[in-house]
Design a protein around this motif. Sequence first.
Motif, short mmCIF file in Angstrom:
data_model
loop_
_atom_site.label_atom_id
_atom_site.label_comp_id
_atom_site.label_asym_id
_atom_site.label_seq_id
_atom_site.Cartn_x
_atom_site.Cartn_y
_atom_site.Cartn_z
N TYR A 1 0.72 -1.27 0.11
CA TYR A 1 -0.09 0.21 0.06
C TYR A 1 0.92 1.32 0.12
CZ TYR A 1 -2.99 -3.97 1.86
OH TYR A 1 -3.47 -5.09 2.07
N ARG A 2 0.57 2.24 -0.91
CA ARG A 2 1.50 3.41 -0.93
C ARG A 2 0.56 4.73 -1.12
NH1 ARG A 2 5.78 1.91 -5.69
NH2 ARG A 2 6.97 0.38 -4.72
N PHE A 3 0.90 5.68 -0.36
CA PHE A 3 0.43 6.78 -0.54
C PHE A 3 1.22 8.08 -0.99
CE2 PHE A 3 -0.47 11.20 1.53
CZ PHE A 3 -1.71 11.14 1.00
N PHE A 4 0.81 8.84 -1.74
CA PHE A 4 1.50 9.94 -2.59
C PHE A 4 0.74 11.08 -2.15
CE2 PHE A 4 2.61 6.11 -4.69
CZ PHE A 4 4.03 6.31 -4.81
N GLY A 5 1.40 12.20 -2.11
CA GLY A 5 0.93 13.49 -1.63
C GLY A 5 1.80 14.86 -1.91
N GLY A 6 1.27 15.85 -2.41
CA GLY A 6 2.05 16.86 -2.82
C GLY A 6 1.24 18.28 -3.09
N ILE A 7 1.75 19.30 -2.62
CA ILE A 7 1.35 20.41 -3.12
C ILE A 7 2.43 21.65 -3.78
CG2 ILE A 7 -0.30 20.66 -0.98
CD1 ILE A 7 1.64 22.07 0.55
N MET A 8 1.88 22.42 -4.58
CA MET A 8 2.69 23.45 -5.25
C MET A 8 1.97 24.69 -5.00
SD MET A 8 3.54 25.68 -7.74
CE MET A 8 2.45 25.02 -9.09
N THR A 9 2.85 25.78 -4.77
CA THR A 9 2.29 27.13 -4.89
C THR A 9 3.26 28.01 -5.36
OG1 THR A 9 1.24 28.96 -3.23
CG2 THR A 9 3.15 27.63 -2.19
N THR A 10 2.73 29.06 -6.04
CA THR A 10 3.86 30.07 -6.71
C THR A 10 4.11 30.97 -5.59
OG1 THR A 10 1.92 31.47 -7.49
CG2 THR A 10 2.67 29.95 -9.03
N ILE A 11 5.03 31.99 -5.83
CA ILE A 11 5.55 32.69 -4.78
C ILE A 11 4.70 33.66 -4.56
CG2 ILE A 11 7.37 34.62 -4.24
CD1 ILE A 11 8.30 31.60 -4.67
N ASP A 12 3.76 34.11 -5.34
CA ASP A 12 2.79 34.99 -4.95
C ASP A 12 1.38 34.41 -4.20
OD1 ASP A 12 1.67 33.86 -7.02
OD2 ASP A 12 1.69 35.65 -8.44
#
Length: 400
Positions: A43-54
């Motif tokens: 069982y695997r879980f992947f997660g991520g977030i990306m936000t620009t500088i502004d």
Amino acid sequence: ITGPFPYESKFSADNLITSIVIDPLRGLGIQIETQMNDMMENYRFFGGIMTTIDLRNSDAYAEFQYLPAFIDFSARLDRKAVMRRPKSSEGSIYNYSLHKLEFGASMPISDRARVSLKPIVEIARSVNLGSDNLPQSNLREKPNNNYYGGLRAELVYDNSIASGMNIIEGTRGKIAFIHHQGLNNEDLSFSQAYIDIRHYQKIYKEIVFAVRGFGGTFFGRSPKLYLMGGMDNWFFNESREEGTTSEGEPNPLGVYRENQDILFMEYATGLRGFDYATLFGNSVMMFNAELRIPIARTLAGGPISSNFFRNMQLTAFYDMGTCWSGEAPFDSQNSVSYKVIRQGPFVAQLKNFLNPWLYSYGVGFRSVMLGYYLKFDLAWPVENYETGEPRLMATIGFDF
């Protein structure tokens, strides 16, 4: 003496990665990704977030994989947010978002190939924020929501082996078909098909000759656009916003009215020496060739302690590509674009029958600096048989 005991799944964090992302549309951002799995990796879980500088643009995803059976199952949720600001203060600011829920089943064909089927549900949303970015401007107009259902089918082949950073041998490729069916409006339906094949041939020791071929097309009632040119994660990048395809489609980067197509368009990168969206259209075809020479690893007779010298590479490359809408521009009667000239009550359309192929050649340098794999390429772009001034491009990432 006790035992044996039944296996109990216990999750642990496998890694946490923070990286810099340079989105060609949204700019510089920070991305954080993590992975969790049990000891047997069933069982695997992947997660991520990306936000620009502004903090005005962002991506987020979460994926769960169920792997103990012969067929691998997965579920993934994605969210993409884009804010488009007009060049003038009188224009409207639009906030776009795309929510996607994807279920998947992957079956191995061999130890090197697999086939996947993934049903998709999507919600595309756009909001007119008015001519300013005040919070109350959200109430000025009702959000425009469009709903899609679809299917993604993929065939993946991977017979490659990485012996070092950006040092690969073998062959890998992907063939994919994606259909998006408009649920509230059938005229919004469209499909996409593409093929991406790469081969890495060992020449001597760890010197590798790498080639890549890519071809893709959008079709259906509302086909989207490929924007060809530039490279992934390109520092100080530039984009072309003007132009029209031979079918009359304007460059989406120059359209500041409401346009949800911006959520589905794709950048066709890997053409060094050119701006983003130098050519654009419903179909694209590209070819890349690169000779990679890891200087220190080739000359040294033993281990190399320096991270910089161990991953240092010199390259020589050749890129070529074309992008079009409608009929392929390989016939002298077909063009890739045209210009519209307006003079008083008169309107003239000038079709471009120039060479539809863009290509470039040059040399490059790669290595690890400040914890990132940086690439520097000096490219001579050639457009309509005329060689332009050399351009130095700095990027982050591997491969092409």
